[in-house]
Design a protein around this motif. Structure first.
Motif, PDB file in Angstrom:
ATOM      1  N   THR A 245      -3.539   4.089  -9.597  1.00  0.00           N
ATOM      2  CA  THR A 245      -4.620   3.921  -8.618  1.00  0.00           C
ATOM      3  C   THR A 245      -4.144   3.196  -7.369  1.00  0.00           C
ATOM      4  O   THR A 245      -4.612   3.480  -6.282  1.00  0.00           O
ATOM      5  N   PHE A 246      -3.183   2.251  -7.507  1.00  0.00           N
ATOM      6  CA  PHE A 246      -2.711   1.562  -6.293  1.00  0.00           C
ATOM      7  C   PHE A 246      -1.241   1.195  -6.414  1.00  0.00           C
ATOM      8  O   PHE A 246      -0.637   1.312  -7.478  1.00  0.00           O
ATOM      9  N   SER A 247      -0.677   0.768  -5.294  1.00  0.00           N
ATOM     10  CA  SER A 247       0.780   0.692  -5.137  1.00  0.00           C
ATOM     11  C   SER A 247       1.475  -0.235  -6.129  1.00  0.00           C
ATOM     12  O   SER A 247       2.605   0.043  -6.553  1.00  0.00           O
ATOM     13  N   ILE A 248       0.829  -1.314  -6.520  1.00  0.00           N
ATOM     14  CA  ILE A 248       1.488  -2.266  -7.417  1.00  0.00           C
ATOM     15  C   ILE A 248       1.666  -1.643  -8.805  1.00  0.00           C
ATOM     16  O   ILE A 248       2.731  -1.747  -9.411  1.00  0.00           O
ATOM     17  N   LEU A 249       0.652  -0.922  -9.276  1.00  0.00           N
ATOM     18  CA  LEU A 249       0.780  -0.234 -10.572  1.00  0.00           C
ATOM     19  C   LEU A 249       1.820   0.867 -10.493  1.00  0.00           C
ATOM     20  O   LEU A 249       2.552   1.131 -11.453  1.00  0.00           O
ATOM     21  N   ALA A 250       1.907   1.529  -9.338  1.00  0.00           N
ATOM     22  CA  ALA A 250       2.915   2.583  -9.169  1.00  0.00           C
ATOM     23  C   ALA A 250       4.313   1.992  -9.286  1.00  0.00           C
ATOM     24  O   ALA A 250       5.195   2.569  -9.932  1.00  0.00           O
ATOM     25  N   ASP A 251       4.529   0.831  -8.707  1.00  0.00           N
ATOM     26  CA  ASP A 251       5.839   0.178  -8.794  1.00  0.00           C
ATOM     27  C   ASP A 251       6.177  -0.182 -10.241  1.00  0.00           C
ATOM     28  O   ASP A 251       7.296   0.053 -10.708  1.00  0.00           O
TER      29      ASP A 251
ATOM     30  N   VAL B   5       9.261   1.005 -15.274  1.00  0.00           N
ATOM     31  CA  VAL B   5       9.295   1.309 -16.711  1.00  0.00           C
ATOM     32  C   VAL B   5       9.831   2.721 -16.954  1.00  0.00           C
ATOM     33  O   VAL B   5      10.625   2.960 -17.860  1.00  0.00           O
ATOM     34  N   GLY B   6       9.404   3.655 -16.118  1.00  0.00           N
ATOM     35  CA  GLY B   6       9.704   5.062 -16.387  1.00  0.00           C
ATOM     36  C   GLY B   6      11.080   5.514 -15.937  1.00  0.00           C
ATOM     37  O   GLY B   6      11.663   6.414 -16.534  1.00  0.00           O
ATOM     38  N   GLY B   7      11.594   4.902 -14.875  1.00  0.00           N
ATOM     39  CA  GLY B   7      12.890   5.337 -14.346  1.00  0.00           C
ATOM     40  C   GLY B   7      12.863   6.814 -13.997  1.00  0.00           C
ATOM     41  O   GLY B   7      11.870   7.320 -13.465  1.00  0.00           O
ATOM     42  N   ASP B   8      13.933   7.521 -14.355  1.00  0.00           N
ATOM     43  CA  ASP B   8      14.026   8.929 -13.939  1.00  0.00           C
ATOM     44  C   ASP B   8      13.280   9.874 -14.887  1.00  0.00           C
ATOM     45  O   ASP B   8      13.304  11.082 -14.695  1.00  0.00           O
TER      46      ASP B   8
ATOM     47  N   SER C 124       3.179   8.541  -8.279  1.00  0.00           N
ATOM     48  CA  SER C 124       2.568   8.397  -6.962  1.00  0.00           C
ATOM     49  C   SER C 124       1.328   7.527  -7.103  1.00  0.00           C
ATOM     50  O   SER C 124       0.878   7.248  -8.218  1.00  0.00           O
ATOM     51  N   SER C 125       0.810   7.052  -5.985  1.00  0.00           N
ATOM     52  CA  SER C 125      -0.392   6.220  -6.071  1.00  0.00           C
ATOM     53  C   SER C 125      -1.466   6.737  -5.135  1.00  0.00           C
ATOM     54  O   SER C 125      -1.183   7.297  -4.081  1.00  0.00           O
ATOM     55  N   LEU C 126      -2.709   6.549  -5.557  1.00  0.00           N
ATOM     56  CA  LEU C 126      -3.843   7.017  -4.748  1.00  0.00           C
ATOM     57  C   LEU C 126      -4.023   6.140  -3.522  1.00  0.00           C
ATOM     58  O   LEU C 126      -4.247   6.633  -2.429  1.00  0.00           O
ATOM     59  N   VAL C 127      -3.960   4.831  -3.737  1.00  0.00           N
ATOM     60  CA  VAL C 127      -4.067   3.894  -2.615  1.00  0.00           C
ATOM     61  C   VAL C 127      -2.662   3.354  -2.364  1.00  0.00           C
ATOM     62  O   VAL C 127      -2.077   2.699  -3.226  1.00  0.00           O
ATOM     63  N   GLY C 128      -2.114   3.675  -1.218  1.00  0.00           N
ATOM     64  CA  GLY C 128      -0.715   3.386  -0.948  1.00  0.00           C
ATOM     65  C   GLY C 128      -0.471   1.966  -0.485  1.00  0.00           C
ATOM     66  O   GLY C 128      -1.403   1.145  -0.405  1.00  0.00           O
TER      67      GLY C 128
ATOM     68  N   GLY D  51      10.167  -3.871   3.625  1.00  0.00           N
ATOM     69  CA  GLY D  51      10.466  -5.301   3.593  1.00  0.00           C
ATOM     70  C   GLY D  51      10.409  -5.884   2.200  1.00  0.00           C
ATOM     71  O   GLY D  51      10.250  -5.153   1.217  1.00  0.00           O
ATOM     72  N   PRO D  52      10.525  -7.216   2.100  1.00  0.00           N
ATOM     73  CA  PRO D  52      10.663  -7.859   0.791  1.00  0.00           C
ATOM     74  C   PRO D  52       9.469  -7.638  -0.134  1.00  0.00           C
ATOM     75  O   PRO D  52       9.635  -7.612  -1.347  1.00  0.00           O
ATOM     76  N   ALA D  53       8.273  -7.482   0.419  1.00  0.00           N
ATOM     77  CA  ALA D  53       7.090  -7.331  -0.447  1.00  0.00           C
ATOM     78  C   ALA D  53       6.818  -5.871  -0.823  1.00  0.00           C
ATOM     79  O   ALA D  53       5.714  -5.524  -1.227  1.00  0.00           O
ATOM     80  N   SER D  54       7.820  -5.023  -0.714  1.00  0.00           N
ATOM     81  CA  SER D  54       7.592  -3.608  -1.032  1.00  0.00           C
ATOM     82  C   SER D  54       7.801  -3.289  -2.513  1.00  0.00           C
ATOM     83  O   SER D  54       7.707  -2.134  -2.924  1.00  0.00           O
ATOM     84  N   THR D  55       8.088  -4.312  -3.331  1.00  0.00           N
ATOM     85  CA  THR D  55       8.059  -4.166  -4.794  1.00  0.00           C
ATOM     86  C   THR D  55       7.218  -5.312  -5.349  1.00  0.00           C
ATOM     87  O   THR D  55       7.010  -6.317  -4.654  1.00  0.00           O
ATOM     88  N   TYR D  56       6.795  -5.178  -6.607  1.00  0.00           N
ATOM     89  CA  TYR D  56       5.990  -6.256  -7.198  1.00  0.00           C
ATOM     90  C   TYR D  56       6.782  -7.565  -7.281  1.00  0.00           C
ATOM     91  O   TYR D  56       6.285  -8.626  -6.903  1.00  0.00           O
ATOM     92  N   LEU D  57       8.021  -7.471  -7.771  1.00  0.00           N
ATOM     93  CA  LEU D  57       8.854  -8.680  -7.852  1.00  0.00           C
ATOM     94  C   LEU D  57       9.035  -9.314  -6.478  1.00  0.00           C
ATOM     95  O   LEU D  57       8.931 -10.532  -6.320  1.00  0.00           O
TER      96      LEU D  57
END
Ligand SMILES: [Zn+2]
Length: 308
Positions: A30-36, A41-44, A49-53, A285-291
């Motif tokens: 549903t949103f970008s943090i869950l997509a990350d 977890v899933g790798g290749d 994709s996420s609904l809310v980017g 930038g740095p906040a483009s992943t959850y970590l």
């Protein structure tokens, strides 16, 4: 001749089934943090994709027809739950989606918003304008809840793709170890802040779980969603409270309306703190992943609160 034809059709069947086994699992978050998290977890073995980017607000999201079509090409939908992405239920119905829907917050104990929502005499800080008794949806901002999300994603991917179950479990374990290391570092660094430097002013009330984890006190003029706006009386009471506390700094949030927090900043004479990310990753930038987001927020808060 017959033999050769038989062999050829057998090869076709074999290659088709091999393809089916290795085709990536299609995940729609549903949103970008869950997509990350799903990507980690899933790798290749997954395509996510996420609904809310990134840099977009999920609270007021209004799905378009094209979003509903995307759902029909999905093997797994991942939602946060706790009222953050309630529109997903409408989408599932509209798309007649028959696949799996994983609600990652299932099983955690949510923080409940303060019931004292409309007491002008008591601007009760971080929950001043939340709906009565509502669960705070922003559970991912507690790293321990994010680890729960990661475990749920790994388990669900493992049931959809049993051949990859150990791949998902291993990746989840490795990623959660990184989260543990970050959590330990943040605990150490936040514990060094003195008591009078633990009040954080942000636009919307997203950081309850973060505050709970690191013993901070967050105050927000808007409620749990960016769409809620305080009454004039509540805003005046909040400004009074911040003046009394001599709060030296206010923080901004990506994509939140700046005007309200800027008004508070001017009325209290506070400094501008940096930009925090709560409900979406940054595009770059740095906040483009959850970590990276958690690290960036911690860095920004410690710098802003620690300055004289
Ligand atoms: Zn929010």
């Amino acid at each position: 001749m017959m033999h050769r034809l038989f062999m050829m059709s057998l090869l076709c069947v074999l290659s088709a089934s091999t393809l089916a086994e290795t085709a990536p699992i299609r995940v729609l978050a549903t949103f970008s943090i869950l997509a990350d998290l799903a990507h980690e977890v899933g790798g290749d073995r997954v395509v996510v994709s996420s609904l809310v980017g990134p840099d977009q607000d999920a609270h007021g999201f209004d799905p378009r027809a094209s979003d509903i079509r995307r759902m029909s090409q999905t093997d797994l939908v991942i939602a946060n739950g706790l009222g953050f992405d309630p529109w997903i239920a409408r989408m599932v119905a509209a798309a007649r989606y028959k696949g799996r829907v994983l609600t990652v917050s299932d099983g955690i104990t949510p923080l409940m918003a303060d019931a004292h929502d409309d007491h002008d005499d008591e601007p009760s800080g971080s929950h001043a304008h939340a709906a009565h008794g509502a669960a705070d949806p922003h559970a991912w901002l507690d790293i321990n809840h994010a680890k729960h999300y990661v475990g749920a994603i790994a388990a669900t991917l493992g049931t959809l793709d049993p051949a990859g179950a150990s791949h998902y479990a291993d990746r989840a374990t490795a990623y959660n170890a990184q989260l543990d290391a970050l959590d330990a570092e943040l605990r150490r660094r936040f514990s060094a802040l003195p008591a009078h430097r633990r009040t954080v002013v942000t636009p919307h009330d997203a950081f309850g779980y973060f505050a709970h984890a690191y013993d901070l006190h967050f105050v927000a003029p808007a409620g749990l969603s960016n769409e809620a706006s305080p009454s004039a009386a509540n805003l005046a009471a909040l400004i009074d409270q911040l003046r009394q506390l001599k709060v030296p700094v206010v923080f901004f949030e990506s994509f939140a309306d700046e005007r309200l927090i800027e008004r508070i900043r001017q009325a209290t004479g506070a400094r501008r703190g940096g930009l925090l990310y709560a409900d979406a990753l940054a595009k770059t930038g740095p906040a483009s992943t959850y970590l990276g987001l958690m690290q960036h927020n911690a860095e920004t808060l410690i710098t802003g609160l620690g300055a004289p």
